[in-house]
Design a protein around this motif. Structure first.
Motif, PDB file in Angstrom:
ATOM      1  N   THR A 145       7.207  -6.639  -7.224  1.00 40.65           N
ATOM      2  CA  THR A 145       5.671  -6.213  -6.880  1.00 40.65           C
ATOM      3  C   THR A 145       5.658  -4.735  -6.938  1.00 40.65           C
ATOM      4  N   VAL A 146       6.734  -4.213  -6.291  1.00 43.29           N
ATOM      5  CA  VAL A 146       6.716  -2.545  -6.328  1.00 43.29           C
ATOM      6  C   VAL A 146       6.752  -2.062  -7.695  1.00 43.29           C
ATOM      7  N   ALA A 147       7.778  -2.748  -8.509  1.00 38.35           N
ATOM      8  CA  ALA A 147       7.943  -2.180  -9.936  1.00 38.35           C
ATOM      9  C   ALA A 147       6.647  -2.441 -10.724  1.00 38.35           C
ATOM     10  N   LYS A 148       6.089  -3.799 -10.551  1.00 40.63           N
ATOM     11  CA  LYS A 148       5.012  -3.983 -11.561  1.00 40.63           C
ATOM     12  C   LYS A 148       3.413  -4.070 -11.263  1.00 40.63           C
ATOM     13  N   GLY A 149       3.605  -3.701  -9.758  1.00 45.40           N
ATOM     14  CA  GLY A 149       2.153  -3.866  -9.035  1.00 45.40           C
ATOM     15  C   GLY A 149       1.646  -5.385  -9.075  1.00 45.40           C
ATOM     16  N   GLY A 191       2.017  -0.444  -9.964  1.00 43.80           N
ATOM     17  CA  GLY A 191       3.058  -0.469  -9.763  1.00 43.80           C
ATOM     18  C   GLY A 191       4.133   1.001 -10.207  1.00 43.80           C
ATOM     19  N   MET A 192       5.231   1.000  -9.771  1.00 42.27           N
ATOM     20  CA  MET A 192       5.929   2.221  -9.985  1.00 42.27           C
ATOM     21  C   MET A 192       6.128   2.397 -11.639  1.00 42.27           C
ATOM     22  N   LEU A 193       6.113   1.515 -12.291  1.00 41.81           N
ATOM     23  CA  LEU A 193       6.470   1.453 -13.834  1.00 41.81           C
ATOM     24  C   LEU A 193       5.279   1.935 -14.738  1.00 41.81           C
ATOM     25  N   THR A 194       4.333   1.288 -14.306  1.00 41.69           N
ATOM     26  CA  THR A 194       3.019   2.065 -14.788  1.00 41.69           C
ATOM     27  C   THR A 194       2.603   3.550 -14.443  1.00 41.69           C
ATOM     28  N   ALA A 232       0.851  -1.152  -0.021  1.00 42.14           N
ATOM     29  CA  ALA A 232       0.054  -0.050  -0.028  1.00 42.14           C
ATOM     30  C   ALA A 232       0.838   1.032  -0.050  1.00 42.14           C
ATOM     31  N   ALA A 233       2.097   0.921   0.270  1.00 42.75           N
ATOM     32  CA  ALA A 233       2.951   2.214   0.625  1.00 42.75           C
ATOM     33  C   ALA A 233       3.599   2.588  -0.958  1.00 42.75           C
ATOM     34  N   ILE A 234       3.339   1.905  -1.929  1.00 40.78           N
ATOM     35  CA  ILE A 234       3.891   2.286  -3.090  1.00 40.78           C
ATOM     36  C   ILE A 234       3.271   3.702  -3.517  1.00 40.78           C
ATOM     37  N   THR A 235       1.962   4.018  -3.008  1.00 37.78           N
ATOM     38  CA  THR A 235       1.386   5.131  -3.424  1.00 37.78           C
ATOM     39  C   THR A 235       2.151   6.444  -2.858  1.00 37.78           C
ATOM     40  N   GLY A 236       2.572   6.315  -1.761  1.00 29.20           N
ATOM     41  CA  GLY A 236       3.408   7.510  -1.101  1.00 29.20           C
ATOM     42  C   GLY A 236       4.902   7.293  -1.950  1.00 29.20           C
ATOM     43  N   LYS A 237       5.228   6.187  -2.084  1.00 27.90           N
ATOM     44  CA  LYS A 237       6.591   6.301  -2.762  1.00 27.90           C
ATOM     45  C   LYS A 237       6.430   6.837  -4.259  1.00 27.90           C
ATOM     46  N   TRP A 238       5.398   6.607  -4.996  1.00 24.33           N
ATOM     47  CA  TRP A 238       4.972   7.273  -6.192  1.00 24.33           C
ATOM     48  C   TRP A 238       4.960   8.839  -6.007  1.00 24.33           C
ATOM     49  N   ASP A 239       4.559   9.306  -4.792  1.00 23.47           N
ATOM     50  CA  ASP A 239       4.137  10.883  -4.741  1.00 23.47           C
ATOM     51  C   ASP A 239       5.786  11.501  -4.634  1.00 23.47           C
ATOM     52  N   ARG A 240       6.590  10.864  -3.980  1.00 28.63           N
ATOM     53  CA  ARG A 240       7.755  11.284  -3.833  1.00 28.63           C
ATOM     54  C   ARG A 240       8.871  11.354  -5.138  1.00 28.63           C
ATOM     55  N   ALA A 241       8.479  10.222  -5.861  1.00 26.46           N
ATOM     56  CA  ALA A 241       8.978  10.068  -7.306  1.00 26.46           C
ATOM     57  C   ALA A 241       8.527  11.363  -8.192  1.00 26.46           C
ATOM     58  N   ARG A 242       7.293  11.444  -8.158  1.00 27.21           N
ATOM     59  CA  ARG A 242       6.453  12.635  -8.993  1.00 27.21           C
ATOM     60  C   ARG A 242       7.132  13.805  -8.896  1.00 27.21           C
ATOM     61  N   THR A 243       7.216  14.247  -7.408  1.00 21.48           N
ATOM     62  CA  THR A 243       7.872  15.475  -6.907  1.00 21.48           C
ATOM     63  C   THR A 243       9.167  15.543  -7.395  1.00 21.48           C
ATOM     64  N   GLN A 244       9.813  14.428  -7.465  1.00 21.23           N
ATOM     65  CA  GLN A 244      11.353  14.684  -7.909  1.00 21.23           C
ATOM     66  C   GLN A 244      11.354  14.692  -9.396  1.00 21.23           C
ATOM     67  N   PHE A 245      10.607  14.331 -10.209  1.00 26.17           N
ATOM     68  CA  PHE A 245      10.342  14.573 -11.840  1.00 26.17           C
ATOM     69  C   PHE A 245      10.113  16.031 -11.805  1.00 26.17           C
ATOM     70  N   GLU A 246       9.141  16.512 -11.208  1.00 26.58           N
ATOM     71  CA  GLU A 246       8.731  17.941 -11.144  1.00 26.58           C
ATOM     72  C   GLU A 246       9.947  19.011 -10.771  1.00 26.58           C
ATOM     73  N   ARG A 247      10.633  18.529  -9.917  1.00 27.02           N
ATOM     74  CA  ARG A 247      11.719  19.299  -9.598  1.00 27.02           C
ATOM     75  C   ARG A 247      13.163  19.352 -10.568  1.00 27.02           C
ATOM     76  N   ALA A 248      13.228  18.347 -11.054  1.00 27.55           N
ATOM     77  CA  ALA A 248      14.271  17.969 -12.077  1.00 27.55           C
ATOM     78  C   ALA A 248      13.874  18.932 -13.310  1.00 27.55           C
ATOM     79  N   ALA A 298      15.415   2.540 -12.588  1.00 24.53           N
ATOM     80  CA  ALA A 298      14.357   1.581 -12.260  1.00 24.53           C
ATOM     81  C   ALA A 298      14.668   0.355 -12.041  1.00 24.53           C
ATOM     82  N   ASP A 299      13.872  -0.443 -11.497  1.00 26.02           N
ATOM     83  CA  ASP A 299      13.703  -2.023 -11.651  1.00 26.02           C
ATOM     84  C   ASP A 299      13.040  -2.350 -12.618  1.00 26.02           C
ATOM     85  N   PHE A 300      13.303  -3.353 -13.361  1.00 25.14           N
ATOM     86  CA  PHE A 300      12.535  -4.154 -14.407  1.00 25.14           C
ATOM     87  C   PHE A 300      12.049  -3.065 -15.581  1.00 25.14           C
TER      88      PHE A 300
END
Length: 339
Positions: free
Chosen positions: A290-294, A300-303, A243-259, A322-324
């Motif tokens: 499972t984190v990468a593909k959901g 998952g993070m890839l999608t 379930a914590a994948i959602t929070g992980k994605w929030d942090r990754a999206r923020t980093q995309f925006e910062r970059a 990225a993984d996978f």
């Protein structure tokens, strides 16, 4: 060479059968195919990866020499060499040569210092490859594609043991003395200039070269410091559950925006990769795949990353580890670079 031995396939399968990771492959089928590799086993439920269906071996060639590596959008792989390890440490489906051919230009190479050489590890697990294998594969690629540059995060991994010299001295041996690597690195390793201040170099000076991102202690500079003042890294890698994948994605999206709007001389790095807290990864099912593909009900993070990059405004992604990674993810990242 002595090394940590993989769990047997049957041991892995027994662990899977007792955990939520049963979804990776039906136990009776997998047991009947006990010689199958981990990546093939994992593909039983997730589907085979498609990174080998895309090809971009020369995508940097048309970019201006004046372009800083920090200003680019670079596909990368986390724990690059973990493509046939045990399920908890498996992070890739394809070998290094396939990754490079697909367009990956940032690698995560983790070297244990053991008996004065560098076996490649993911944590305590030996990955049946050594630093010489990495050097040969990357330099073979660069010789065939001299317009490209490859960033290599070089990390000291696990515990050093049975050495007669420092990690730095062994690296220098690979660079200057080892007959299997010295000539290759003499031609294809970027060497920081005298008075180097840690800047991220430009394409013109690094074409055909390996650029080390230094994640080890040394008295001299081998390249930009990983997690140093010229880098900005998102690597929230430990999740309590799926379930914590959602929070992980929030942090990754923020980093995309910062970059996309950040200092063009800063190397932004964004890890899509994560895993569960050890040693409970098998119980929670929160392993890299499972984190990468959901899993059903949890993308998952890839999608999430593919969808974001397809729909978000243009702009630099920085290095995306990225993984996978999928063909679509790599293509979207490369597409952010304007020639």
């Amino acid at each position: 060479m002595h090394h940590t031995v993989h769990p047997t396939r049957r041991t892995v399968l027994r662990a899977l059968a007792a955990s939520p990771l049963l979804l990776l492959a039906p136990a009776p089928v997998a047991a009947a195919q006990s010689s199958v590799g981990s990546a093939d086993l994992a593909a039983g439920s997730f589907g085979r990866g498609d990174l080998d269906t895309t090809s971009a071996p020369d995508w940097m060639r048309s970019l201006p020499d004046a372009t800083s590596l920090a200003a680019l959008s670079l596909p990368g792989t986390h724990d690059t060499m973990a493509h046939n390890s045990s399920i908890p440490t498996l992070t890739q489906e394809f070998d290094l040569a396939t990754q490079l051919r697909a367009g990956v230009r940032a690698l995560d190479i983790r070297t244990r210092h053991f008996r004065d050489v560098f076996p490649i590890h993911h944590g305590p697990e030996y990955l049946y490859a050594n630093f010489t294998d990495v050097v040969r594969t990357v330099t073979d690629f660069l010789r065939a594609h001299p317009g490209e540059s490859v960033l290599v995060r070089l990390k000291e991994e696990f515990t050093a043991a049975e050495n007669t010299r420092s990690y730095q001295a062994t690296l220098d041996w690979y660079i200057h003395e080892n007959p299997d690597t010295r000539d290759l690195l003499d031609q294809h390793l970027w060497t920081p200039p005298v008075g180097y201040d840690g800047r991220i170099p430009g394409l013109g000076e690094t074409r055909g070269k390996i650029v080390v991102l230094q994640d080890f202690t040394a008295t001299t500079a081998y390249g930009p410091r990983w997690a140093g003042p010229r880098t900005d890294i998102q690597d929230d890698f430990e999740l309590p559950d799926l379930a914590a994948i959602t929070g992980k994605w929030d942090r990754a999206r923020t980093q995309f925006e910062r970059a996309a709007v950040g200092d063009p001389t800063t190397l932004f790095v964004n890890h899509l990769s994560a895993t569960g807290a050890t040693p409970a990864v098998m119980a929670t099912g929160t392993v890299p795949i499972t984190v990468a593909k959901g899993v059903p009900g949890t993308p998952g993070m890839l999608t999430r990353a593919e969808d974001y990059l397809r729909t978000a405004s243009t702009g630099r992604t920085g290095v995306v580890m990225a993984d996978f990674p999928t063909a679509a993810l790599v293509e979207e990242i490369i597409g952010r670079n304007v020639s």
